[in-house]
Scaffold this active site. Structure first.
Site, short mmCIF file in Angstrom:
data_model
loop_
_atom_site.label_atom_id
_atom_site.label_comp_id
_atom_site.label_asym_id
_atom_site.label_seq_id
_atom_site.Cartn_x
_atom_site.Cartn_y
_atom_site.Cartn_z
CD1 TRP A 102 -2.09 -2.34 1.51
CD2 TRP A 102 -2.91 -1.23 -0.24
NE1 TRP A 102 -3.02 -3.14 0.90
CE2 TRP A 102 -3.56 -2.49 -0.17
CE3 TRP A 102 -3.28 -0.36 -1.27
CZ2 TRP A 102 -4.53 -2.90 -1.08
CZ3 TRP A 102 -4.26 -0.77 -2.19
CH2 TRP A 102 -4.86 -2.02 -2.08
CG ASP A 172 -3.34 4.03 3.83
OD1 ASP A 172 -4.43 3.88 4.41
OD2 ASP A 172 -3.00 3.39 2.82
CE LYS A 196 -8.84 -2.14 4.12
NZ LYS A 196 -8.91 -3.33 3.38
#
Ligand code: PMP
Length: 361
Positions: A102, A172, A196
């Site tokens: 990511w 993030d 999530k």
């Protein structure tokens, strides 16, 4: 109704009481005679939900008044581009930690706009470790330091934050958002895809401090501008009303259970159960991640062969546990154990791992 234990990385399991409430209110929202997803985003019913989502978010994270909460579309991926477009326009520098899949995606978009300088690169160690936060050498004159708090695929998580002085951290937090209390004042911008710990896919949350907001570019197309969204309280255009509604209910649920301290306690308990089971059968299971940075959200492990991994995943599925296949880029097994995963689900998985190792080890 038979609900299975869903260990998917995202979209992922949500609290059952929230799903039941959405089901109950889906067709007729609180006597309005229509669904909330049919109602105007400027009407009274939706306005209340919008306000409550923002207020609960502020309360749970303990946000000071100089932070804005934005609900945007485009997932966390759009933020990989929006952050540099807003903060690095004209080719400004930032510091970056490249800790896995990511972070690599985030830096790839950052390079198109600004000048990221890599101050940690996990590649030589296959992204299976993180540095001591105190060892990071942040340029005191840079615009921000970018971190990925939890690498969802690799299963590595920062368990401490660097001291960056006046340099704000941009983080993030997609896969560990709301899973633990955080020292908000260290962060200039926090972003997370919703799917999530927060709610359904289709939304990202951006939390931005006023001084960074003021420094944002004024030359961006409207949707890409944090200034535009902040000035309109995320109602510049039609917001993602369904994800915001469900997220407000999830936030209420987390608050009622004890907030982020509760979430962290359970995350520690659940992840420890799995890491202990991996250690118990150390000759059979192997967690490739360095001990000090193992994730409490995404636990990854290998079996002695890909064949056994396939069998493990198949038999676990038959036993009512899904989503245990590691990401296609790395293979192996992965259990995503977000806030809504019941401790019994993790216990069931640990017991299954125990029995499987005894049989095949
Ligand atoms: N960052 C992290 C840490 C993620 O786990 C993900 C998605 N799994 C993303 C960014 C991308 O999020 P989205 O799919 O919402 O764009």
């Amino acid at each position: 109704m038979a609900r299975i234990f869903n260990f998917s990385a995202g979209p992922s399991t949500l609290p059952l009481p929230v799903l039941e409430r959405v089901r109950d209110e889906m067709v007729d929202f609180q006597g309005s005679g229509m669904s909330l997803i049919e109602a105007s985003h400027r009407g009274a019913d939706y306005s209340k939900v919008h306000e409550s989502a923002g207020a609960l978010m502020r309360e749970l994270l303990g946000l000071p008044a100089n932070y804005k909460v934005l609900f945007l579309q485009g997932g966390a991926t759009l933020q990989f581009a929006m952050i540099p477009m807003n903060l690095l326009a004209g080719g400004k520098p930032c510091d970056f930690t490249v800790t896995g899949t990511w972070a690599k995606k985030a830096i790839a978009d950052t390079k198109k706009v600004g000048k990221p300088r890599v101050i940690f690169d996990g590649a030589p160690e296959a992204f299976m470790t993180l540095p001591d936060p105190a060892s990071l050498q942040v340029d005191p004159a840079t615009t921000y330091l970018h971190l990925t708090s939890n690498e969802t695929i690799g299963g590595v998580q920062w368990h401490g934050w660097p001291d960056t002085g006046k340099v704000p951290i941009v983080c993030d937090m997609s896969s560990d958002f709301l899973s633990r209390p955080i020292p908000v004042e260290k962060f200039g911008l926090i972003y997370a895809g919703a799917q999530k710990n927060l709610g359904p896919a289709g939304m990202a949350v951006v939390i931005i401090r006023d001084d960074l907001l003021e420094a944002c570019s004024d030359d961006l197309p409207a949707y890409l501008s944090y200034k535009v969204h902040a000035a309109e309280d995320s109602l510049y255009n039609t917001p993602p009303v369904f994800p915001i509604w469900v997220s407000a209910l999830v936030l209420e649920h987390v608050k009622a259970n004890g907030g982020l301290v509760w979430a962290e306690k359970l995350a520690t308990q659940r992840s420890q159960m799995l890491y202990d089971m991996i250690a118990k059968h150390g000759g059979f299971y192997r967690c490739p991640v360095a001990t000090h940075c193992r994730s409490k959200m995404n636990v990854v492990w290998r079996l002695p062969s890909e064949e056994l991994e396939g069998q493990f995943i198949k038999e676990a599925k038959a036993a009512g546990m899904s989503g245990l296949k590691g990401h296609r880029s790395v293979g192996g097994c992965r259990a995503s154990i977000y806030n809504a995963m019941p401790v019994e689900g993790t216990k069931a998985l640990a017991d299954f791992m125990d029995a499987f190792a005894r049989k095949h080890g």
